[in-house]
Design a protein around this motif. Structure first.
Motif, PDB file in Angstrom:
ATOM      1  N   THR A  58       0.893  -1.331   0.015  1.00 49.95           N
ATOM      2  CA  THR A  58       0.018   0.049  -0.027  1.00 49.95           C
ATOM      3  C   THR A  58       0.872   1.254  -0.128  1.00 49.95           C
ATOM      4  OG1 THR A  58      -0.157   0.065   2.330  1.00 49.95           O
ATOM      5  CG2 THR A  58      -1.903  -1.034   1.384  1.00 49.95           C
ATOM      6  N   THR A  59       0.310   2.506  -0.419  1.00 47.43           N
ATOM      7  CA  THR A  59       0.853   3.743  -0.277  1.00 47.43           C
ATOM      8  C   THR A  59      -0.149   4.663   0.378  1.00 47.43           C
ATOM      9  OG1 THR A  59      -0.030   4.471  -2.323  1.00 47.43           O
ATOM     10  CG2 THR A  59       2.301   3.470  -2.296  1.00 47.43           C
ATOM     11  N   GLY A  60       0.340   5.601   0.853  1.00 46.41           N
ATOM     12  CA  GLY A  60      -1.042   6.667   1.706  1.00 46.41           C
ATOM     13  C   GLY A  60      -0.447   6.517   3.268  1.00 46.41           C
ATOM     14  N   VAL A  61      -1.388   7.150   3.958  1.00 47.95           N
ATOM     15  CA  VAL A  61      -1.319   7.022   5.370  1.00 47.95           C
ATOM     16  C   VAL A  61      -2.627   6.711   5.810  1.00 47.95           C
ATOM     17  CG1 VAL A  61      -0.625   8.261   7.566  1.00 47.95           C
ATOM     18  CG2 VAL A  61       0.446   8.915   5.412  1.00 47.95           C
ATOM     19  N   VAL A  62      -2.651   5.584   6.799  1.00 47.62           N
ATOM     20  CA  VAL A  62      -3.650   5.211   7.579  1.00 47.62           C
ATOM     21  C   VAL A  62      -3.508   5.524   9.077  1.00 47.62           C
ATOM     22  CG1 VAL A  62      -5.141   3.197   8.272  1.00 47.62           C
ATOM     23  CG2 VAL A  62      -4.435   3.576   5.913  1.00 47.62           C
ATOM     24  N   ARG A  63      -4.377   6.070   9.722  1.00 48.27           N
ATOM     25  CA  ARG A  63      -4.156   6.398  11.005  1.00 48.27           C
ATOM     26  C   ARG A  63      -5.286   5.703  11.730  1.00 48.27           C
ATOM     27  NH1 ARG A  63      -0.599  10.362  12.768  1.00 48.27           N
ATOM     28  NH2 ARG A  63       0.416  11.660  11.205  1.00 48.27           N
ATOM     29  N   TYR A  64      -4.767   4.743  12.766  1.00 46.30           N
ATOM     30  CA  TYR A  64      -5.734   4.118  13.499  1.00 46.30           C
ATOM     31  C   TYR A  64      -5.704   4.491  14.923  1.00 46.30           C
ATOM     32  CZ  TYR A  64      -8.390   0.459  15.928  1.00 46.30           C
ATOM     33  OH  TYR A  64      -8.883  -0.386  16.801  1.00 46.30           O
ATOM     34  N   ARG A  65      -6.653   5.038  15.473  1.00 51.44           N
ATOM     35  CA  ARG A  65      -6.837   5.580  16.966  1.00 51.44           C
ATOM     36  C   ARG A  65      -5.400   6.182  17.091  1.00 51.44           C
ATOM     37  NH1 ARG A  65      -7.553   0.135  20.216  1.00 51.44           N
ATOM     38  NH2 ARG A  65      -7.794   1.785  22.375  1.00 51.44           N
ATOM     39  N   GLY A  66      -5.295   7.300  16.121  1.00 50.84           N
ATOM     40  CA  GLY A  66      -3.770   8.144  16.359  1.00 50.84           C
ATOM     41  C   GLY A  66      -2.652   7.648  15.918  1.00 50.84           C
ATOM     42  N   GLN A  67      -2.741   6.267  15.703  1.00 53.67           N
ATOM     43  CA  GLN A  67      -1.140   5.826  15.421  1.00 53.67           C
ATOM     44  C   GLN A  67      -1.169   5.423  13.968  1.00 53.67           C
ATOM     45  OE1 GLN A  67      -0.634   2.099  17.767  1.00 53.67           O
ATOM     46  NE2 GLN A  67       1.578   2.125  17.387  1.00 53.67           N
ATOM     47  N   VAL A  68      -0.169   5.578  13.398  1.00 53.22           N
ATOM     48  CA  VAL A  68       0.015   5.644  11.864  1.00 53.22           C
ATOM     49  C   VAL A  68       0.066   3.794  11.659  1.00 53.22           C
ATOM     50  CG1 VAL A  68       1.866   5.634  10.030  1.00 53.22           C
ATOM     51  CG2 VAL A  68       1.370   7.426  11.315  1.00 53.22           C
ATOM     52  N   ALA A  69      -0.747   3.249  10.904  1.00 53.55           N
ATOM     53  CA  ALA A  69      -0.582   1.748  11.037  1.00 53.55           C
ATOM     54  C   ALA A  69       0.358   1.057  10.123  1.00 53.55           C
ATOM     55  CB  ALA A  69      -2.253   1.326  10.365  1.00 53.55           C
ATOM     56  N   ALA A  70       0.879   2.008   9.344  1.00 47.81           N
ATOM     57  CA  ALA A  70       1.953   1.267   8.287  1.00 47.81           C
ATOM     58  C   ALA A  70       3.035   0.269   8.961  1.00 47.81           C
ATOM     59  CB  ALA A  70       2.728   2.308   7.664  1.00 47.81           C
ATOM     60  N   GLY A  71       3.253   0.853  10.079  1.00 44.81           N
ATOM     61  CA  GLY A  71       4.393   0.012  10.868  1.00 44.81           C
ATOM     62  C   GLY A  71       3.809  -1.227  11.634  1.00 44.81           C
ATOM     63  N   LEU A  72       2.502  -1.497  11.891  1.00 52.17           N
ATOM     64  CA  LEU A  72       1.884  -2.590  12.538  1.00 52.17           C
ATOM     65  C   LEU A  72       1.558  -3.657  11.610  1.00 52.17           C
ATOM     66  CD1 LEU A  72      -0.869  -0.443  14.457  1.00 52.17           C
ATOM     67  CD2 LEU A  72       1.242  -1.203  15.368  1.00 52.17           C
ATOM     68  N   SER A  73       1.885  -4.930  12.169  1.00 52.79           N
ATOM     69  CA  SER A  73       1.316  -6.069  11.687  1.00 52.79           C
ATOM     70  C   SER A  73       0.082  -6.411  11.557  1.00 52.79           C
ATOM     71  CB  SER A  73       2.169  -7.236  12.182  1.00 52.79           C
ATOM     72  OG  SER A  73       1.551  -7.447  13.574  1.00 52.79           O
ATOM     73  N   PRO A  74      -0.588  -7.186  10.963  1.00 52.53           N
ATOM     74  CA  PRO A  74      -2.029  -7.347  10.946  1.00 52.53           C
ATOM     75  C   PRO A  74      -2.226  -7.940  12.457  1.00 52.53           C
ATOM     76  CG  PRO A  74      -1.149  -8.384   9.015  1.00 52.53           C
ATOM     77  CD  PRO A  74       0.091  -8.071   9.704  1.00 52.53           C
ATOM     78  N   GLU A  75      -1.415  -8.739  13.120  1.00 48.42           N
ATOM     79  CA  GLU A  75      -1.559  -9.145  14.447  1.00 48.42           C
ATOM     80  C   GLU A  75      -1.764  -7.991  15.284  1.00 48.42           C
ATOM     81  OE1 GLU A  75       0.326 -11.115  11.970  1.00 48.42           O
ATOM     82  OE2 GLU A  75       1.804 -11.362  13.304  1.00 48.42           O
ATOM     83  N   ALA A  76      -0.681  -7.110  15.278  1.00 50.12           N
ATOM     84  CA  ALA A  76      -0.823  -6.082  16.094  1.00 50.12           C
ATOM     85  C   ALA A  76      -1.940  -5.044  16.064  1.00 50.12           C
ATOM     86  CB  ALA A  76       0.505  -4.973  15.816  1.00 50.12           C
ATOM     87  N   ARG A  77      -2.518  -5.194  14.723  1.00 53.09           N
ATOM     88  CA  ARG A  77      -3.587  -4.295  14.586  1.00 53.09           C
ATOM     89  C   ARG A  77      -4.807  -5.078  15.090  1.00 53.09           C
ATOM     90  NH1 ARG A  77      -3.010  -1.861   8.292  1.00 53.09           N
ATOM     91  NH2 ARG A  77      -0.795  -1.925   8.416  1.00 53.09           N
ATOM     92  N   VAL A  78      -4.937  -6.304  15.221  1.00 54.09           N
ATOM     93  CA  VAL A  78      -6.166  -6.815  15.902  1.00 54.09           C
ATOM     94  C   VAL A  78      -5.903  -6.851  17.517  1.00 54.09           C
ATOM     95  CG1 VAL A  78      -7.064  -9.376  16.368  1.00 54.09           C
ATOM     96  CG2 VAL A  78      -6.001  -8.936  14.251  1.00 54.09           C
ATOM     97  N   ARG A  79      -4.664  -6.866  17.902  1.00 56.85           N
ATOM     98  CA  ARG A  79      -4.619  -6.786  19.338  1.00 56.85           C
ATOM     99  C   ARG A  79      -5.004  -5.014  19.666  1.00 56.85           C
ATOM    100  NH1 ARG A  79       0.228  -9.575  18.655  1.00 56.85           N
ATOM    101  NH2 ARG A  79       1.462  -7.760  18.583  1.00 56.85           N
ATOM    102  N   ARG A  80      -4.958  -4.271  18.799  1.00 57.99           N
ATOM    103  CA  ARG A  80      -5.572  -3.008  19.198  1.00 57.99           C
ATOM    104  C   ARG A  80      -6.999  -2.790  18.857  1.00 57.99           C
ATOM    105  NH1 ARG A  80      -0.195  -2.730  18.527  1.00 57.99           N
ATOM    106  NH2 ARG A  80       1.027  -1.278  19.281  1.00 57.99           N
TER     107      ARG A  80
END
Lengths: 237, 289
Positions: A58-80
């Motif tokens: 992907t390109t572009g910026v996704v912020r999930y609950r204030g945090q940039v999601a690019a560095g988060l693995s799918p597992e880390a996103r589920v944990r959040r």
């Protein structure tokens, strides 16, 4: 809109060189239900996959609950609490209904889940009857219910539902959307993808109309339901 | 005679089953046939022999040390060779495991030596007599270890969070990721189990069949055949496949000629692949749209 749970800026997503989502920008506020509607192949599922991190190019910026999601693995996103109920349910076919629900809480690392499994089963009486049955033996609608129950026990902060009505008997669609409504009333933020635009618009606050990978229109769902011009785009007549 | 042949068949079959479990657990979680697995088994036997004979370490310490070393070898194998690879390129992964096997064998030859070693049995003492049958103490260790390790594996897979996560990865990789399960973590644990059970198999076998750096490929092929026979991906299939293979070999050696035992087991494997490629216990899982 209060604080944004999800804010997406110029997101593009690719399968190899093929661009499935192009320059998507939108926000979802806390407690809001936003639906994504559009024809088959428009990029709805790809958008959800890009947000859950399972489509990583992907390109572009996704912020999930204030945090940039690019560095988060799918597992880390589920944990959040970013929980994705995928297209085609994807239940664990050779596990029981109960085991499937238990895995929905995997990322939360809680010890004793029996009470929570009971309340998740209670959402759908049909699941309660089939709790010891293998998930692969359930009907399409029952599997969709299971996928929902499995997501709910994960305590979603943002719940992404991909085509919950697809291949499901109409009577069960009603039962599933009753629970979607209940989650909305509890204040869960929802991103709903639906090919059935009437259902989607009837169960959401706002809508994104997507075609050929691009967001063409954003509006309140109630307005879209009335708006004849968009109805042509959305309903295909 | 028949009873004695059966006992030896069950003993060999239990070893094959232990090796087959390593193939099965790695295949179901990582979707790779790990052709280096036989070398893990070889390392278990060779290290056990080296520790007891060359280093004169007591058995009670040598056995866990040899197995622990195998666990480390298996973990490093995944971490250094497979973890960074493209998951969808299965051919490349299989080639890497083949190369890995050659590397492990080479290192064993250089650092431990080329001699065939005959390490001591886990317990000394006269064989157990059951009527006219005589069962060696090492046979009892082998079959007992199989029972304990299978029970342990079953308990981990059915009762623990991590085991349930591994089963989820095996059943539906994509859905497992959406549950927040890390496939990489599941893969590491699969390799750790393969190293543990494979190393134990090697140490258990070495007092009966000797230890040599060049045994890995042969042991791997037998274990792989057992896993295919029972159905790759099924732990119980590995048990059934291992025991059948051991018994068939033992009966062939006893009543035909030991020259034919490998041929007969490979013909059995060929027949399974032709007529029931999913293995004896393999079956298509119900999976609705």
């Amino acid at each position: 809109m209060t604080e944004a749970v999800l804010s997406v800026d110029k997101l593009s997503a690719f399968y190899g060189k093929l661009c499935a989502v192009r320059d998507a920008s939108f926000e979802i506020g806390k407690g809001e239900t936003v639906c994504v509607i559009g024809p088959n192949g428009a990029g709805k599922t790809s958008l959800l996959k890009a947000l859950s991190g399972t489509l990583s190019k992907t390109t572009g910026v996704v912020r999930y609950r204030g945090q940039v999601a690019a560095g988060l693995s799918p597992e880390a996103r589920v944990r959040r609490g970013l929980i994705h109920v995928p297209e085609g349910r994807q239940v664990f076919a050779s596990m029981t209904v109960e085991e499937n629900i238990e895995l929905g809480a995997y990322a939360r690392r809680v010890g004793n889940l029996s009470g929570e499994i009971e309340s998740a089963l209670r959402l759908f009486p049909r699941l309660m009857e089939r709790r010891k049955q293998l998930a692969g033996t359930l009907s399409g609608g029952e599997q969709q219910m299971l996928a929902m129950a499995r997501a709910v026990i994960g305590h979603p902060q943002l719940l992404m539902l991909d085509e919950p009505s697809m291949g499901v008997a109409p009577i069960m669609v009603a039962e599933i959307y009753k629970q979607v409504q209940a989650l909305r009333e509890q204040g869960v933020t929802i991103l709903l993808v639906e090919q059935n635009a009437r259902i989607a618009l009837g169960n959401s606050d706002r809508a994104l109309v997507i075609a050929s990978g691009e967001i063409r229109h954003q509006a309140r769902s109630s307005e879209l339901l009335k708006d004849g011009a968009v109805a042509g785009l959305v309903f295909g007549h | 005679m028949f009873q004695q042949v059966v006992i030896s068949g069950i003993t060999v079959g239990a070893i094959y089953a232990l090796i087959a479990i390593g193939f099965t657990i790695v295949f179901s979680t990582v979707r790779v046939v790990n052709f280096a697995h036989g070398e893990f088994v070889m390392v278990g036997g060779l290290l056990y022999a080296w520790l007891t004979i060359v280093q004169q370490i007591p058995l009670a310490l040598a056995i866990p040390l040899a197995i622990a070393a195998c666990v480390v070898v298996a973990w490093l194998s995944y971490e250094l060779c497979l973890a960074g690879m493209n998951k969808d390129n299965h051919i490349a992964q299989v080639m890497v495991t083949l190369g890995l096997g050659v590397t492990i064998k080479g290192l064993a030859q250089v650092f431990i030596g080329k001699d065939t070693q005959f390490p001591p049995s886990f317990s000394s003492g006269s064989p157990l007599m059951l009527g006219s049958m005589s069962i060696s103490q090492q046979s009892i260790w082998i079959v007992g270890s199989l029972a304990v390790l299978l029970g342990l594996l079953w308990a981990v897979m059915q009762k623990t969070r991590i085991g349930k996560g591994m089963r989820a990865v095996a059943i539906n990789h994509y859905a497992a990721v959406l549950m927040g399960i890390s496939p990489k973590r599941a893969a590491i644990i699969a390799f750790v189990f393969a190293g543990l059970i494979g190393g134990a198999a090697g140490a258990l076998l070495s007092p009966v069949a000797s230890a040599h750096y060049d045994n890995g490929m042969f042991l791997g092929i037998k274990g792989f055949a057992a896993a295919i026979l029972g159905g790759l991906g099924h732990p119980i299939g590995a048990l059934v496949g291992g025991l059948i293979l051991g018994l068939v070999e033992s009966l062939t050696a006893g009543y035909l000629s030991s020259a034919y035992k490998d041929a007969v087991s490979l013909v059995l494997l060929l027949a399974i692949l032709l007529f029931r490629p999913q293995g004896l216990l393999g079956r298509a899982l119900p999976n609705k749209l």
